[in-house]
Scaffold this motif. Sequence first.
Motif, PDB file in Angstrom:
ATOM      1  N   SER A 202       9.199  -1.319  10.047  1.00  0.00           N
ATOM      2  CA  SER A 202       8.129  -2.415  10.255  1.00  0.00           C
ATOM      3  C   SER A 202       6.580  -2.230   9.853  1.00  0.00           C
ATOM      4  N   ILE A 203       6.067  -0.888  10.174  1.00  0.00           N
ATOM      5  CA  ILE A 203       4.942  -0.518   9.857  1.00  0.00           C
ATOM      6  C   ILE A 203       4.573   0.240   8.688  1.00  0.00           C
ATOM      7  N   ILE A 204       5.138   1.308   8.822  1.00  0.00           N
ATOM      8  CA  ILE A 204       5.281   2.474   7.640  1.00  0.00           C
ATOM      9  C   ILE A 204       5.448   1.982   6.374  1.00  0.00           C
ATOM     10  N   LEU A 205       6.579   1.354   6.185  1.00  0.00           N
ATOM     11  CA  LEU A 205       6.967   1.049   4.719  1.00  0.00           C
ATOM     12  C   LEU A 205       6.192  -0.221   3.946  1.00  0.00           C
ATOM     13  N   PRO A 206       5.838  -1.321   4.938  1.00  0.00           N
ATOM     14  CA  PRO A 206       5.044  -1.963   4.130  1.00  0.00           C
ATOM     15  C   PRO A 206       3.663  -1.366   3.799  1.00  0.00           C
ATOM     16  N   LEU A 207       3.079  -0.516   4.527  1.00  0.00           N
ATOM     17  CA  LEU A 207       1.545  -0.003   4.250  1.00  0.00           C
ATOM     18  C   LEU A 207       2.017   1.028   3.080  1.00  0.00           C
ATOM     19  N   SER A 208       2.905   1.712   2.848  1.00  0.00           N
ATOM     20  CA  SER A 208       3.312   2.680   1.999  1.00  0.00           C
ATOM     21  C   SER A 208       3.501   2.008   0.678  1.00  0.00           C
ATOM     22  N   LEU A 209       3.977   0.935   0.685  1.00  0.00           N
ATOM     23  CA  LEU A 209       4.387   0.196  -0.539  1.00  0.00           C
ATOM     24  C   LEU A 209       3.008  -0.362  -1.143  1.00  0.00           C
ATOM     25  N   LEU A 210       1.890  -0.305  -0.611  1.00  0.00           N
ATOM     26  CA  LEU A 210       0.434  -0.750  -1.134  1.00  0.00           C
ATOM     27  C   LEU A 210       0.204   0.079  -2.312  1.00  0.00           C
ATOM     28  N   LYS A 211      -0.360  -0.201  -3.476  1.00  0.00           N
ATOM     29  CA  LYS A 211      -0.634   0.543  -4.667  1.00  0.00           C
ATOM     30  C   LYS A 211      -1.926   1.178  -4.171  1.00  0.00           C
ATOM     31  N   ASN A 212      -2.765   0.734  -3.450  1.00  0.00           N
ATOM     32  CA  ASN A 212      -3.983   1.552  -2.962  1.00  0.00           C
ATOM     33  C   ASN A 212      -4.086   1.666  -1.633  1.00  0.00           C
ATOM     34  N   LEU A 213      -4.671   2.752  -1.011  1.00  0.00           N
ATOM     35  CA  LEU A 213      -4.795   2.989   0.434  1.00  0.00           C
ATOM     36  C   LEU A 213      -6.363   2.642   0.743  1.00  0.00           C
ATOM     37  N   GLY A 214      -6.669   1.413   0.708  1.00  0.00           N
ATOM     38  CA  GLY A 214      -8.217   1.365   1.142  1.00  0.00           C
ATOM     39  C   GLY A 214      -8.708   1.707   2.385  1.00  0.00           C
ATOM     40  N   TYR A 215      -7.678   1.757   3.291  1.00  0.00           N
ATOM     41  CA  TYR A 215      -7.956   1.957   4.801  1.00  0.00           C
ATOM     42  C   TYR A 215      -8.122   3.683   5.054  1.00  0.00           C
ATOM     43  N   LEU A 216      -7.802   4.279   4.109  1.00  0.00           N
ATOM     44  CA  LEU A 216      -7.982   5.964   4.092  1.00  0.00           C
ATOM     45  C   LEU A 216      -9.062   6.241   5.051  1.00  0.00           C
ATOM     46  N   GLY A 217     -10.428   5.753   4.697  1.00  0.00           N
ATOM     47  CA  GLY A 217     -11.598   6.335   5.386  1.00  0.00           C
ATOM     48  C   GLY A 217     -11.371   5.967   6.820  1.00  0.00           C
ATOM     49  N   TYR A 218     -10.945   4.658   7.157  1.00  0.00           N
ATOM     50  CA  TYR A 218     -11.190   4.388   8.604  1.00  0.00           C
ATOM     51  C   TYR A 218     -10.007   5.276   9.366  1.00  0.00           C
ATOM     52  N   THR A 219      -8.761   5.350   8.880  1.00  0.00           N
ATOM     53  CA  THR A 219      -7.686   6.084   9.476  1.00  0.00           C
ATOM     54  C   THR A 219      -8.233   7.606   9.702  1.00  0.00           C
ATOM     55  N   SER A 220      -8.774   8.144   8.759  1.00  0.00           N
ATOM     56  CA  SER A 220      -9.280   9.706   8.774  1.00  0.00           C
ATOM     57  C   SER A 220     -10.015   9.799  10.020  1.00  0.00           C
ATOM     58  N   GLY A 221     -11.317   8.867  10.079  1.00  0.00           N
ATOM     59  CA  GLY A 221     -12.249   9.009  11.155  1.00  0.00           C
ATOM     60  C   GLY A 221     -11.817   8.971  12.794  1.00  0.00           C
ATOM     61  N   PHE A 222     -10.681   7.788  12.581  1.00  0.00           N
ATOM     62  CA  PHE A 222      -9.945   7.319  13.791  1.00  0.00           C
ATOM     63  C   PHE A 222      -8.858   8.839  14.195  1.00  0.00           C
ATOM     64  N   SER A 223      -8.258   9.284  13.254  1.00  0.00           N
ATOM     65  CA  SER A 223      -7.390  10.415  13.711  1.00  0.00           C
ATOM     66  C   SER A 223      -8.053  11.736  14.314  1.00  0.00           C
ATOM     67  N   LEU A 224      -9.196  11.865  13.598  1.00  0.00           N
ATOM     68  CA  LEU A 224     -10.052  12.980  14.119  1.00  0.00           C
ATOM     69  C   LEU A 224     -10.557  12.877  15.512  1.00  0.00           C
ATOM     70  N   LEU A 225     -11.213  11.442  15.739  1.00  0.00           N
ATOM     71  CA  LEU A 225     -11.527  11.279  17.144  1.00  0.00           C
ATOM     72  C   LEU A 225     -10.527  11.086  18.082  1.00  0.00           C
ATOM     73  N   CYS A 226      -9.197  10.647  17.989  1.00  0.00           N
ATOM     74  CA  CYS A 226      -7.983  10.892  18.592  1.00  0.00           C
ATOM     75  C   CYS A 226      -8.034  12.329  19.198  1.00  0.00           C
ATOM     76  N   MET A 227      -7.880  13.102  18.260  1.00  0.00           N
ATOM     77  CA  MET A 227      -7.664  14.633  18.727  1.00  0.00           C
ATOM     78  C   MET A 227      -8.734  15.313  19.192  1.00  0.00           C
ATOM     79  N   VAL A 228     -10.151  14.906  19.307  1.00  0.00           N
ATOM     80  CA  VAL A 228     -10.925  15.276  20.008  1.00  0.00           C
ATOM     81  C   VAL A 228     -10.899  14.698  21.343  1.00  0.00           C
ATOM     82  N   PHE A 229     -10.377  13.386  21.489  1.00  0.00           N
ATOM     83  CA  PHE A 229     -10.126  12.716  22.800  1.00  0.00           C
ATOM     84  C   PHE A 229      -8.835  13.586  23.514  1.00  0.00           C
ATOM     85  N   PHE A 230      -7.914  14.067  22.647  1.00  0.00           N
ATOM     86  CA  PHE A 230      -6.775  14.640  23.116  1.00  0.00           C
ATOM     87  C   PHE A 230      -7.327  16.157  23.785  1.00  0.00           C
TER      88      PHE A 230
END
Length: 500
Positions: A202-230
């Motif tokens: 429902s989530i990963i496959l549709p996003l993975s089928l995109l030709k370009n991953l324009g949200y990469l920058g947002y995901t990267s920053g959010f991921s690091l923030l989550c680990m700091v919170f952890f």
Amino acid sequence: MNKAPAKTEMSHFNTPPETDSNEYTSYEDCRTKVPLNGLQYNDVDAESQNFLPDHHLGKKKYEEYSTGSASFGMSVFNLGNAIMGSGILGLSYAMANTGIALFVILLVCVAIFSLYSVHLLLKTANEGGSMVYEQLGNKAFGIPGKLAASCSITMQNFGAMASYLYIVKYELPIVIKGFLDNPDANMWYTNGDYLVLIVTVSIILPLSLLKNLGYLGYTSGFSLLCMVFFVIMVIYKKFQIPCPLPEDFINITTNNTVPPQHNATDENCCQPKYFVFNSQTVYAVPILTFAFVCHPAILPMYEELRDRSRKRMQSVANVSFLGMFVMYLLAALFGYLTFNEAVEPELLHTYSRVYSFDILLLIVRFAVLIAVTLTVPVVLFPIRTSVNQLLGASKGFSWPRHICITVALLVCVNILVIFVPTIRDIFGFIGASAAAMLIFILPSAFYIRLVKKESMKSVQKIGALLFLILGFIVMIGSMTLIVLDWIHNATASETHTNGN
């Protein structure tokens, strides 16, 4: 989170016109060349020039400069994000099976070795004339070198992708149960295997089928923030969870795979151990190498660094590794001091044994789940690119091929997550194989082969050779012990089943 960015090709560098001085370093921007002394010379034919001059370098130290846009601070942030990943969840488990003192020694050693590996990689990129890991392998050893680099990067990314889906498998059921009136009910929608499949489709496959991953920058920053919170949550909960642990915590077996040597509610368990050796100690080094590997991201970040020089990029790596070292140490130490021998291979999951519902833990889990779910397509992207290059490098973009490769990769990783019993095995296997290749073996082998201006008797080449030998020892030794542990566990499980 152990992510490998999409590959980028570096523009060709040109050699300066003949002069009486050989103190020139240049870059191609289709207009000018910039020597170290600040003078400018007209550009020469770019098509006839090499990436770097390969003859008569003299004794001067060459460094290249470019118009990269990433500042020093942004590069530190990006590299820190590339280092930080799911491996942080296994560090407390590693400490529980090595002891505090031995773990700190191993953590320091792996961090230093990783930085030395970055040094070798940067110097090899300068001398070898490429900012792409696979191309360095091709220049050094031809097709076998390119395949070794490509397969190692693919395995590392595949392992990272599997570890993220393991987090979904472990944590999403706990989040769902937190909202149920009867959290102990075992329904199909609280089964981790089913939830992994649902999230993938429902989530990963549709996003993975995109030709370009324009949200990469947002995901990267959010991921690091989550680990700091952890990490902040791990420190905070250490002072909330009592020791000895509550009586119902006795259901956890020490290290998940071996019989407990101490009662989890015994006062003796509150005494931290400084040196521990058991059957699970072998997983410590692979878990640490898995947590520190970021080397496929080094060269693209080096290319994008503003006012690029090898010394400047090494400083970026030093600051990033220091920051991640502190975060890793804090997460491992406070997680271990909280649960001691009862810590699980995935630290966040261990808290569910103490709290049936806790709003702070629920927020952390939800944030981590969002981060890892959105990161899986980012990690899948370079794997699909490599496979696509092998199957149809000379062909144009094809939607059927694009879809088939994506679906096949997700099917394989889901099968792995569903049937491999614990995330510890992913950390161990990938850390002992692909991570050891990327940190120890490939950078030192490329350095020995491509850096021609240093003889094999030089201190630098001898150091690289010893590093290469160390890499083979770590990889072969760790893999052998891990496989023996798997065989032992399988035999013990079969004996236990037959005995019943």
